[in-house]
Design a protein around this motif. Structure first.
Motif, PDB file in Angstrom:
ATOM      1  N   GLN A   8       0.835  -1.196   0.000  1.00  0.00           N
ATOM      2  CA  GLN A   8       0.000   0.000   0.000  1.00  0.00           C
ATOM      3  C   GLN A   8       0.867   1.242   0.000  1.00  0.00           C
ATOM      4  O   GLN A   8       1.842   1.339   0.748  1.00  0.00           O
ATOM      5  CB  GLN A   8      -0.902  -0.002   1.230  1.00  0.00           C
ATOM      6  CG  GLN A   8      -1.840   1.170   1.298  1.00  0.00           C
ATOM      7  CD  GLN A   8      -2.840   0.997   2.419  1.00  0.00           C
ATOM      8  OE1 GLN A   8      -3.605   0.058   2.421  1.00  0.00           O
ATOM      9  NE2 GLN A   8      -2.811   1.908   3.378  1.00  0.00           N
TER      10      GLN A   8
ATOM     11  N   THR B 247      -7.352  -0.889 -12.483  1.00  0.00           N
ATOM     12  CA  THR B 247      -7.608  -2.022 -11.604  1.00  0.00           C
ATOM     13  C   THR B 247      -7.210  -3.296 -12.328  1.00  0.00           C
ATOM     14  O   THR B 247      -7.720  -3.591 -13.408  1.00  0.00           O
ATOM     15  CB  THR B 247      -9.102  -2.087 -11.224  1.00  0.00           C
ATOM     16  OG1 THR B 247      -9.434  -0.893 -10.522  1.00  0.00           O
ATOM     17  CG2 THR B 247      -9.384  -3.292 -10.344  1.00  0.00           C
TER      18      THR B 247
ATOM     19  N   ASN C  59      -4.648  -1.990  -7.465  1.00  0.00           N
ATOM     20  CA  ASN C  59      -5.128  -0.695  -7.955  1.00  0.00           C
ATOM     21  C   ASN C  59      -3.945   0.249  -8.052  1.00  0.00           C
ATOM     22  O   ASN C  59      -3.167   0.378  -7.095  1.00  0.00           O
ATOM     23  CB  ASN C  59      -6.183  -0.117  -7.014  1.00  0.00           C
ATOM     24  CG  ASN C  59      -7.403  -1.002  -6.954  1.00  0.00           C
ATOM     25  OD1 ASN C  59      -8.051  -1.242  -7.959  1.00  0.00           O
ATOM     26  ND2 ASN C  59      -7.712  -1.510  -5.782  1.00  0.00           N
TER      27      ASN C  59
ATOM     28  N   HIS D  60      -9.873  -9.603  -5.096  1.00  0.00           N
ATOM     29  CA  HIS D  60      -8.409  -9.516  -5.126  1.00  0.00           C
ATOM     30  C   HIS D  60      -8.016  -8.620  -6.293  1.00  0.00           C
ATOM     31  O   HIS D  60      -8.215  -8.993  -7.450  1.00  0.00           O
ATOM     32  CB  HIS D  60      -7.774 -10.889  -5.332  1.00  0.00           C
ATOM     33  CG  HIS D  60      -8.147 -11.898  -4.301  1.00  0.00           C
ATOM     34  ND1 HIS D  60      -7.360 -12.146  -3.211  1.00  0.00           N
ATOM     35  CD2 HIS D  60      -9.206 -12.717  -4.178  1.00  0.00           C
ATOM     36  CE1 HIS D  60      -7.915 -13.087  -2.471  1.00  0.00           C
ATOM     37  NE2 HIS D  60      -9.051 -13.447  -3.039  1.00  0.00           N
TER      38      HIS D  60
ATOM     39  N   TYR E 173      -2.424   0.009  -4.328  1.00  0.00           N
ATOM     40  CA  TYR E 173      -3.084  -0.744  -3.274  1.00  0.00           C
ATOM     41  C   TYR E 173      -3.201  -2.196  -3.709  1.00  0.00           C
ATOM     42  O   TYR E 173      -3.728  -2.491  -4.779  1.00  0.00           O
ATOM     43  CB  TYR E 173      -4.489  -0.195  -2.962  1.00  0.00           C
ATOM     44  CG  TYR E 173      -4.474   1.223  -2.466  1.00  0.00           C
ATOM     45  CD1 TYR E 173      -3.898   1.530  -1.233  1.00  0.00           C
ATOM     46  CD2 TYR E 173      -5.008   2.246  -3.221  1.00  0.00           C
ATOM     47  CE1 TYR E 173      -3.872   2.835  -0.777  1.00  0.00           C
ATOM     48  CE2 TYR E 173      -4.978   3.557  -2.765  1.00  0.00           C
ATOM     49  CZ  TYR E 173      -4.414   3.841  -1.546  1.00  0.00           C
ATOM     50  OH  TYR E 173      -4.381   5.127  -1.088  1.00  0.00           O
ATOM     51  N   ASN E 174      -2.719  -3.083  -2.869  1.00  0.00           N
ATOM     52  CA  ASN E 174      -2.870  -4.522  -3.077  1.00  0.00           C
ATOM     53  C   ASN E 174      -4.036  -4.958  -2.195  1.00  0.00           C
ATOM     54  O   ASN E 174      -3.881  -5.137  -1.008  1.00  0.00           O
ATOM     55  CB  ASN E 174      -1.583  -5.253  -2.690  1.00  0.00           C
ATOM     56  CG  ASN E 174      -1.693  -6.750  -2.865  1.00  0.00           C
ATOM     57  OD1 ASN E 174      -2.765  -7.281  -3.083  1.00  0.00           O
ATOM     58  ND2 ASN E 174      -0.574  -7.425  -2.735  1.00  0.00           N
ATOM     59  N   ASN E 175      -5.198  -5.072  -2.807  1.00  0.00           N
ATOM     60  CA  ASN E 175      -6.411  -5.398  -2.061  1.00  0.00           C
ATOM     61  C   ASN E 175      -6.626  -6.896  -2.052  1.00  0.00           C
ATOM     62  O   ASN E 175      -7.404  -7.436  -2.821  1.00  0.00           O
ATOM     63  CB  ASN E 175      -7.622  -4.690  -2.686  1.00  0.00           C
ATOM     64  CG  ASN E 175      -7.472  -3.194  -2.611  1.00  0.00           C
ATOM     65  OD1 ASN E 175      -7.039  -2.672  -1.605  1.00  0.00           O
ATOM     66  ND2 ASN E 175      -7.805  -2.511  -3.675  1.00  0.00           N
ATOM     67  N   GLU E 176      -5.924  -7.565  -1.182  1.00  0.00           N
ATOM     68  CA  GLU E 176      -6.005  -9.018  -1.057  1.00  0.00           C
ATOM     69  C   GLU E 176      -6.975  -9.354   0.067  1.00  0.00           C
ATOM     70  O   GLU E 176      -6.783  -8.947   1.201  1.00  0.00           O
ATOM     71  CB  GLU E 176      -4.627  -9.598  -0.740  1.00  0.00           C
ATOM     72  CG  GLU E 176      -4.578 -11.092  -0.682  1.00  0.00           C
ATOM     73  CD  GLU E 176      -4.241 -11.742  -2.001  1.00  0.00           C
ATOM     74  OE1 GLU E 176      -4.480 -12.945  -2.130  1.00  0.00           O
ATOM     75  OE2 GLU E 176      -3.742 -11.050  -2.893  1.00  0.00           O
TER      76      GLU E 176
END
Length: 167
Positions: free
Chosen positions: A57, A119, A135, A132, A148-151
């Motif tokens: 992040q 994305t 972004n 997952h 941002y690593n939205n895991e």
């Protein structure tokens, strides 16, 4: 410190603290930093995966510190902006990038600021996942605005052939 560096001689970068925590089973190192200028300052946090050192992040707080960006005289093409975004991911998330697909939907474009927001969905069993994502925000100069690593820890994801009947 490379990504946090500033050319402004009136601004001092201060690393305030580093701490380790865990989110969704991932050990994370969070570095809290601040840009100080005169009697004011702006702070944020950058996070890294403890085992790989890859960025999880980041938000470029300097854009807020410097005020609203000037409107872009000529916005770069989507293809160029996406190339910058992919290069950022190759630099900061190389060990996981092969799990993600190209963006499926068009990027969000802020024409007034000249920024693109992409994305990249993670492929799970060959299926793009909304849960997952990577972004990435890029400005008109090709600079990283955020990553941002939205895991999200999602269990029991079926194989593609189990989702839709072959009939």
């Amino acid at each position: 410190e490379e990504i946090l560096a500033t050319d402004d001689t009136n601004v001092k970068l201060t690393i305030q603290a580093a701490q380790e925590h865990e989110r969704n089973g991932v050990k994370i190192i969070a570095v809290h930093y601040m840009y100080e200028s005169g009697f004011s300052g702006y702070g944020s946090t950058i996070e890294f995966h403890k085992e790989t050192g890859e960025m999880i992040q980041y938000h470029n707080i300097r854009t807020e510190m410097e005020g609203a960006q000037q409107a872009a005289a000529k916005i770069m093409s989507e293809v160029t902006a996406k190339s910058y975004a992919v290069n950022v991911l190759k630099k900061y998330t190389p060990s996981i990038l092969h799990h993600y697909s190209e963006p499926i939907s068009a990027p969000y474009i802020d024409y007034g600021r000249g920024t693109y927001m992409f994305t990249f969905p993670k492929l799970i069993n060959g299926i793009p996942s909304d849960a997952h994502q990577l972004n990435v925000g890029i400005n008109q100069n090709g600079d990283l605005l955020y990553l941002y690593n939205n895991e999200v820890d999602v269990k029991n994801i079926p194989a593609a052939d189990q989702l839709v009947s072959k009939d």
